[in-house]
Design a protein around this motif. Sequence first.
Motif, PDB file in Angstrom:
ATOM      1  N   ALA A   1       0.827  -1.211   0.000  1.00 39.67           N
ATOM      2  CA  ALA A   1       0.000   0.000   0.000  1.00 39.67           C
ATOM      3  C   ALA A   1       0.855   1.252   0.000  1.00 39.67           C
ATOM      4  CB  ALA A   1      -0.939  -0.011   1.204  1.00 39.67           C
ATOM      5  N   ALA A   2       1.953   1.232   0.746  1.00 35.54           N
ATOM      6  CA  ALA A   2       2.844   2.400   0.768  1.00 35.54           C
ATOM      7  C   ALA A   2       3.548   2.564  -0.574  1.00 35.54           C
ATOM      8  CB  ALA A   2       3.853   2.254   1.897  1.00 35.54           C
ATOM      9  N   LEU A   3       3.995   1.466  -1.173  1.00 37.88           N
ATOM     10  CA  LEU A   3       4.688   1.534  -2.451  1.00 37.88           C
ATOM     11  C   LEU A   3       3.791   2.078  -3.554  1.00 37.88           C
ATOM     12  CD1 LEU A   3       6.557  -1.884  -2.280  1.00 37.88           C
ATOM     13  CD2 LEU A   3       7.668   0.359  -2.462  1.00 37.88           C
ATOM     14  N   THR A   4       2.527   1.719  -3.534  1.00 37.19           N
ATOM     15  CA  THR A   4       1.605   2.133  -4.594  1.00 37.19           C
ATOM     16  C   THR A   4       0.914   3.461  -4.293  1.00 37.19           C
ATOM     17  OG1 THR A   4      -0.171   0.815  -3.594  1.00 37.19           O
ATOM     18  CG2 THR A   4       1.158  -0.241  -5.314  1.00 37.19           C
ATOM     19  N   GLY A   5       1.198   4.051  -3.147  1.00 38.08           N
ATOM     20  CA  GLY A   5       0.602   5.328  -2.798  1.00 38.08           C
ATOM     21  C   GLY A   5      -0.755   5.227  -2.159  1.00 38.08           C
ATOM     22  N   ASP A   6      -1.185   3.999  -1.848  1.00 32.79           N
ATOM     23  CA  ASP A   6      -2.474   3.833  -1.186  1.00 32.79           C
ATOM     24  C   ASP A   6      -2.390   4.076   0.315  1.00 32.79           C
ATOM     25  OD1 ASP A   6      -3.661   3.188  -3.614  1.00 32.79           O
ATOM     26  OD2 ASP A   6      -3.204   1.066  -3.390  1.00 32.79           O
ATOM     27  N   ALA A   7      -1.174   4.190   0.840  1.00 35.03           N
ATOM     28  CA  ALA A   7      -0.936   4.546   2.241  1.00 35.03           C
ATOM     29  C   ALA A   7       0.200   5.557   2.276  1.00 35.03           C
ATOM     30  CB  ALA A   7      -0.578   3.315   3.073  1.00 35.03           C
TER      31      ALA A   7
ATOM     32  N   LEU B   1      14.118   2.198  -6.769  1.00 38.09           N
ATOM     33  CA  LEU B   1      12.677   2.356  -6.606  1.00 38.09           C
ATOM     34  C   LEU B   1      12.122   3.445  -7.519  1.00 38.09           C
ATOM     35  CD1 LEU B   1      10.502   0.977  -4.946  1.00 38.09           C
ATOM     36  CD2 LEU B   1      10.742   2.766  -3.225  1.00 38.09           C
ATOM     37  N   SER B   2      12.994   4.265  -8.096  1.00 40.07           N
ATOM     38  CA  SER B   2      12.520   5.264  -9.055  1.00 40.07           C
ATOM     39  C   SER B   2      11.893   4.600 -10.279  1.00 40.07           C
ATOM     40  CB  SER B   2      13.677   6.165  -9.498  1.00 40.07           C
ATOM     41  OG  SER B   2      14.677   5.401 -10.159  1.00 40.07           O
ATOM     42  N   GLY B   3      12.218   3.330 -10.503  1.00 41.24           N
ATOM     43  CA  GLY B   3      11.632   2.607 -11.621  1.00 41.24           C
ATOM     44  C   GLY B   3      10.412   1.784 -11.243  1.00 41.24           C
ATOM     45  N   PHE B   4       9.864   2.043 -10.055  1.00 37.53           N
ATOM     46  CA  PHE B   4       8.710   1.274  -9.597  1.00 37.53           C
ATOM     47  C   PHE B   4       7.489   1.542 -10.471  1.00 37.53           C
ATOM     48  CE2 PHE B   4       4.777   1.040  -7.144  1.00 37.53           C
ATOM     49  CZ  PHE B   4       4.859  -0.254  -6.634  1.00 37.53           C
ATOM     50  N   HIS B   5       6.750   0.475 -10.756  1.00 39.00           N
ATOM     51  CA  HIS B   5       5.555   0.610 -11.596  1.00 39.00           C
ATOM     52  C   HIS B   5       4.575  -0.498 -11.228  1.00 39.00           C
ATOM     53  CE1 HIS B   5       3.709   2.448 -15.165  1.00 39.00           C
ATOM     54  NE2 HIS B   5       3.250   1.234 -15.465  1.00 39.00           N
ATOM     55  N   ARG B   6       3.303  -0.184 -11.329  1.00 37.33           N
ATOM     56  CA  ARG B   6       2.273  -1.202 -11.142  1.00 37.33           C
ATOM     57  C   ARG B   6       1.698  -1.561 -12.504  1.00 37.33           C
ATOM     58  NH1 ARG B   6      -2.266  -0.540  -6.586  1.00 37.33           N
ATOM     59  NH2 ARG B   6      -2.667   1.441  -7.656  1.00 37.33           N
TER      60      ARG B   6
ATOM     61  N   TRP C   1      -0.007  -6.492  -9.864  1.00 36.95           N
ATOM     62  CA  TRP C   1       1.398  -6.856  -9.657  1.00 36.95           C
ATOM     63  C   TRP C   1       2.291  -5.639  -9.907  1.00 36.95           C
ATOM     64  CZ3 TRP C   1       3.125 -12.384 -11.466  1.00 36.95           C
ATOM     65  CH2 TRP C   1       2.498 -13.324 -10.648  1.00 36.95           C
ATOM     66  N   VAL C   2       3.434  -5.634  -9.261  1.00 39.84           N
ATOM     67  CA  VAL C   2       4.342  -4.488  -9.310  1.00 39.84           C
ATOM     68  C   VAL C   2       5.727  -4.951  -9.763  1.00 39.84           C
ATOM     69  CG1 VAL C   2       3.117  -3.082  -7.615  1.00 39.84           C
ATOM     70  CG2 VAL C   2       4.753  -4.789  -6.813  1.00 39.84           C
ATOM     71  N   PHE C   3       6.497  -3.994 -10.275  1.00 39.38           N
ATOM     72  CA  PHE C   3       7.813  -4.339 -10.813  1.00 39.38           C
ATOM     73  C   PHE C   3       8.685  -3.095 -10.916  1.00 39.38           C
ATOM     74  CE2 PHE C   3       4.815  -3.645 -14.309  1.00 39.38           C
ATOM     75  CZ  PHE C   3       5.466  -2.690 -15.068  1.00 39.38           C
ATOM     76  N   LEU C   4       9.970  -3.326 -11.112  1.00 43.32           N
ATOM     77  CA  LEU C   4      10.902  -2.252 -11.428  1.00 43.32           C
ATOM     78  C   LEU C   4      11.080  -2.213 -12.940  1.00 43.32           C
ATOM     79  CD1 LEU C   4      13.668  -2.737  -8.704  1.00 43.32           C
ATOM     80  CD2 LEU C   4      11.707  -1.170  -8.671  1.00 43.32           C
ATOM     81  N   ASP C   5      10.795  -1.072 -13.531  1.00 39.44           N
ATOM     82  CA  ASP C   5      10.917  -0.917 -14.980  1.00 39.44           C
ATOM     83  C   ASP C   5      12.375  -0.625 -15.318  1.00 39.44           C
ATOM     84  OD1 ASP C   5      10.804  -0.376 -17.632  1.00 39.44           O
ATOM     85  OD2 ASP C   5       9.445   1.344 -17.469  1.00 39.44           O
TER      86      ASP C   5
END
Length: 202
Positions: free
Chosen positions: A87-93, A149-154, A162-166
Amino acid sequence: MRMPELAVSRLGGDVALDFCNTVDWRLDPERRGERLQSYAHVLAWLERVELLTSAAAERLAGLADADPSAAAAEHTGILTLRDDSYAALTGDASSPAVLERELPLAHAASRLERSADGTWARHPRTLELGTPRHLLALEFARLFASPALSGFHRCEDRHCGWVFLDTSRQHNRRWCSSADCGNRNRVRAHAERVRREAASRA
């Protein structure tokens, strides 16, 4: 405790994100599926991604057999850590509150050791039922502090989650898997275009 068979995806590009991806169809309540259905599943997953040796996983399985209620409580805590971090990674928290609570415990239960190549890493002081939770907290803390983590993407599939590093050259990866979510969404988009064109000619 017998180790279960477990499908392990490594599409995330980081072991902590791969751990987040142990939920199938996370954004679709009707299809959402939990891959880590027990403490034994967590041990099997950690062994597959080489965060636990086979010997350590077997010893922890024995501890779980000796205290099933404590193992069940650990299982719940591990999934809570995973989902709160997601949730924190995706901005939901706004922050990884569970990780912030768990990290001091993980540090206290581990020590820094130098490997043969001269690098340092934290390793458990002793194996206990909480070891998987501590290992995963350390992995999440490493990821949260990583420039990668700057390449984080859902995944852009509206149900996947699912999430990944682009790490693509053009930084334009849209799907967890081009052959899965990507192909399904391309087929859906094509069908929608055909439908609109047919409607406009009617």
